[in-house]
Design a protein around this motif. Structure first.
Motif, PDB file in Angstrom:
ATOM      1  N   GLY A 114     -13.292   1.777 -35.301  1.00 18.31           N
ATOM      2  CA  GLY A 114     -13.471   2.935 -36.169  1.00 18.31           C
ATOM      3  C   GLY A 114     -12.188   3.724 -36.312  1.00 18.31           C
ATOM      4  N   LEU A 115     -12.302   4.886 -36.905  1.00 15.39           N
ATOM      5  CA  LEU A 115     -11.119   5.715 -37.118  1.00 15.39           C
ATOM      6  C   LEU A 115     -10.650   6.312 -35.800  1.00 15.39           C
ATOM      7  N   SER A 116      -9.340   6.459 -35.688  1.00 12.94           N
ATOM      8  CA  SER A 116      -8.775   7.101 -34.511  1.00 12.94           C
ATOM      9  C   SER A 116      -8.941   8.619 -34.602  1.00 12.94           C
ATOM     10  N   VAL A 117      -8.595   9.295 -33.518  1.00 13.64           N
ATOM     11  CA  VAL A 117      -8.730  10.754 -33.498  1.00 13.64           C
ATOM     12  C   VAL A 117      -7.804  11.399 -34.518  1.00 13.64           C
ATOM     13  N   SER A 118      -6.578  10.886 -34.627  1.00  8.53           N
ATOM     14  CA  SER A 118      -5.627  11.443 -35.599  1.00  8.53           C
ATOM     15  C   SER A 118      -6.111  11.227 -37.031  1.00  8.53           C
ATOM     16  N   GLN A 119      -6.714  10.070 -37.307  1.00  6.29           N
ATOM     17  CA  GLN A 119      -7.251   9.826 -38.646  1.00  6.29           C
ATOM     18  C   GLN A 119      -8.410  10.762 -38.966  1.00  6.29           C
ATOM     19  N   LYS A 120      -9.279  10.994 -37.993  1.00  5.29           N
ATOM     20  CA  LYS A 120     -10.395  11.909 -38.217  1.00  5.29           C
ATOM     21  C   LYS A 120      -9.914  13.332 -38.461  1.00  5.29           C
ATOM     22  N   ILE A 121      -8.907  13.762 -37.688  1.00  3.76           N
ATOM     23  CA  ILE A 121      -8.379  15.112 -37.874  1.00  3.76           C
ATOM     24  C   ILE A 121      -7.739  15.253 -39.252  1.00  3.76           C
ATOM     25  N   PHE A 122      -6.937  14.261 -39.647  1.00  2.00           N
ATOM     26  CA  PHE A 122      -6.301  14.317 -40.970  1.00  2.00           C
ATOM     27  C   PHE A 122      -7.340  14.264 -42.086  1.00  2.00           C
TER      28      PHE A 122
END
Length: 226
Positions: A26-34
């Motif tokens: 799934g999406l990483s933490v940085s991708q989710k934040i962005f």
């Protein structure tokens, strides 16, 4: 809806570990934040910038050159974003991978969470929503064409309490059926109304007729004034 985001940068493309084409992290933490900042904070900041620039009239010729240049940059940025969104839509219709520009930048693709899951979709809510939308559009079309006083007069012969409409209390406003807080009288029939009831009816209708005697109201006057 049995959907999830997959990180296309880390998804296996070839190899024996890919069985259905839906595996992958799934999406990483940085991708989710962005993603959150882009969809929530980005849209809010852009709408606030547009409202602020329109309120300050950055595009007027009398403004400072810096404000006019900033207004031009805002308009150009909006045009570029719309063009990029349209181009991304064409790519999405062709390949079906990224439906928004943010998803294309993050390489975040929507896939099935479980390929063998039965999707039992109930259309009951959708049907109710469609019926309500059609009904509300019909009301928005018909309500401005209706005159409340004309409807009341049309329904008065069918009313059970006919005496209430014809011989009601003269001290009460014939529109709201309560004691007028700011009593005004209709001229020339001299019947008493609430100021707001009478004013709104006269403003909405060019030739408003008195609810009690059906005479055209020419003017209104505060009760007791000369």
């Amino acid at each position: 809806m049995n959907l999830r985001y997959r990180d296309e940068r880390a998804a296996p493309i070839t190899g024996k570990e890919v069985r259905t084409g839906l595996e992958g992290p799934g999406l990483s933490v940085s991708q989710k934040i962005f993603y959150c900042i882009s969809f929530v904070g980005g849209q809010y900041a852009w709408s606030r910038l547009q409202s602020f620039s329109a309120f300050r009239r950055w595009g007027d010729s009398e403004q400072r050159p810096l404000a006019r240049r900033a207004w031009g940059l805002v308009q150009n940025a909006e045009g570029l974003y719309r063009a990029a969104s349209f181009f991304n839509l064409l790519l999405f219709l062709h390949g079906g991978r990224y439906k928004t520009i943010v998803e294309r930048i993050l390489k975040a693709r929507l896939i099935y969470g479980s390929p063998n899951m039965n999707r039992a979709v109930s259309f009951e809510y959708m049907n109710r929503q469609l019926v309500w939308n059609e009904f509300s559009e019909m009301l928005l079309l018909l309500l401005p064409l209706l005159n409340s006083s004309s409807v009341k007069k049309f329904l008065l012969p069918f009313s059970k309490d006919k005496s209430a409409g014809s011989s009601g209390d003269e001290a009460d406003c014939p529109i709201c059926r309560s004691s007028p807080s700011i009593p005004f009288i209709a001229l020339p029939c001299q019947h008493r109304y609430c100021y707001y009831c009478l004013r709104t009816r006269c403003s909405a209708t060019g030739s408003y007729r008195c609810t009690r005697c059906n005479e055209v109201v020419v003017a209104i006057q505060r009760q007791g004034s000369i």
